[in-house]
Design a protein around this motif. Structure first.
Motif, PDB file in Angstrom:
ATOM      1  N   ILE A   1       0.833  -1.209   0.000  1.00 20.83           N
ATOM      2  CA  ILE A   1       0.000   0.000   0.000  1.00 20.83           C
ATOM      3  C   ILE A   1       0.865   1.255   0.000  1.00 20.83           C
ATOM      4  N   THR A   2       1.946   1.243   0.763  1.00 20.90           N
ATOM      5  CA  THR A   2       2.854   2.395   0.813  1.00 20.90           C
ATOM      6  C   THR A   2       3.449   2.684  -0.562  1.00 20.90           C
TER       7      THR A   2
ATOM      8  N   ALA B   1       2.233   1.710  -3.490  1.00 20.66           N
ATOM      9  CA  ALA B   1       1.154   2.080  -4.414  1.00 20.66           C
ATOM     10  C   ALA B   1       0.781   3.554  -4.233  1.00 20.66           C
ATOM     11  N   LEU B   2       0.632   3.998  -2.985  1.00 20.00           N
ATOM     12  CA  LEU B   2       0.304   5.408  -2.746  1.00 20.00           C
ATOM     13  C   LEU B   2       1.442   6.330  -3.175  1.00 20.00           C
ATOM     14  N   GLY B   3       2.671   5.887  -2.941  1.00 22.13           N
ATOM     15  CA  GLY B   3       3.827   6.684  -3.372  1.00 22.13           C
ATOM     16  C   GLY B   3       3.848   6.865  -4.877  1.00 22.13           C
TER      17      GLY B   3
ATOM     18  N   TYR C   1       1.263   6.567  -6.942  1.00 19.90           N
ATOM     19  CA  TYR C   1       0.090   7.344  -7.337  1.00 19.90           C
ATOM     20  C   TYR C   1       0.332   8.838  -7.169  1.00 19.90           C
ATOM     21  N   PHE C   2       0.838   9.244  -6.019  1.00 22.99           N
ATOM     22  CA  PHE C   2       1.037  10.664  -5.762  1.00 22.99           C
ATOM     23  C   PHE C   2       2.243  11.225  -6.505  1.00 22.99           C
ATOM     24  N   THR C   3       3.184  10.386  -6.898  1.00 20.36           N
ATOM     25  CA  THR C   3       4.340  10.855  -7.667  1.00 20.36           C
ATOM     26  C   THR C   3       3.938  11.150  -9.103  1.00 20.36           C
TER      27      THR C   3
ATOM     28  N   ASN D   1       0.754  11.634 -10.368  1.00 21.93           N
ATOM     29  CA  ASN D   1      -0.510  12.359 -10.564  1.00 21.93           C
ATOM     30  C   ASN D   1      -0.436  13.733  -9.982  1.00 21.93           C
TER      31      ASN D   1
END
Length: 108
Positions: free
Chosen positions: A97-98, A100-102, A104-106, A108
């Motif tokens: 999850i960490t 995936a979120l990293g 995504y935010f990188t 987008n």
């Protein structure tokens, strides 16, 4: 003047050695896999290891109950309260999850 005598309940006695409960429970020693401490029921009010709650900690190294293994003769087993599997699965899921979120935010 009347005097009252208060009685305190005594702890329940251990089952007699001939009972099936005592025979099945007391057949082996429980050993901490981390430090080698051997559980002694006489130090814990006569409670067998199987009667301890999941919050029990090793008095020598503070290891959790799941780190104890039962020794019968020369064979050592493990407890059936989950072991380290759920902890490892949750850790792996947290890492996924960490990342995936990293990502995504990188991007987008």
């Amino acid at each position: 003047p009347a005097t009252s005598t208060a009685t305190t309940p005594s702890p329940s006695p251990s089952p007699p050695p001939s009972s099936p409960i005592a025979t099945s429970v007391a057949q082996g020693e429980w050993i901490c896999a981390d430090c080698g401490y051997i559980y002694d029921s006489s130090l814990f009010g006569g409670l067998f290891f199987e009667e301890q709650t999941k919050g029990f900690k090793c008095p020598q190294c503070s290891g959790p109950r799941r780190r104890y293994a039962k020794k019968v003769g020369d064979t050592v087993g493990v407890t059936l309260d989950g072991g380290d599997g759920p902890i490892l699965a949750a850790s792996f899921l947290g890492i996924v999850i960490t990342f995936a979120l990293g990502a995504y935010f990188t991007f987008n």
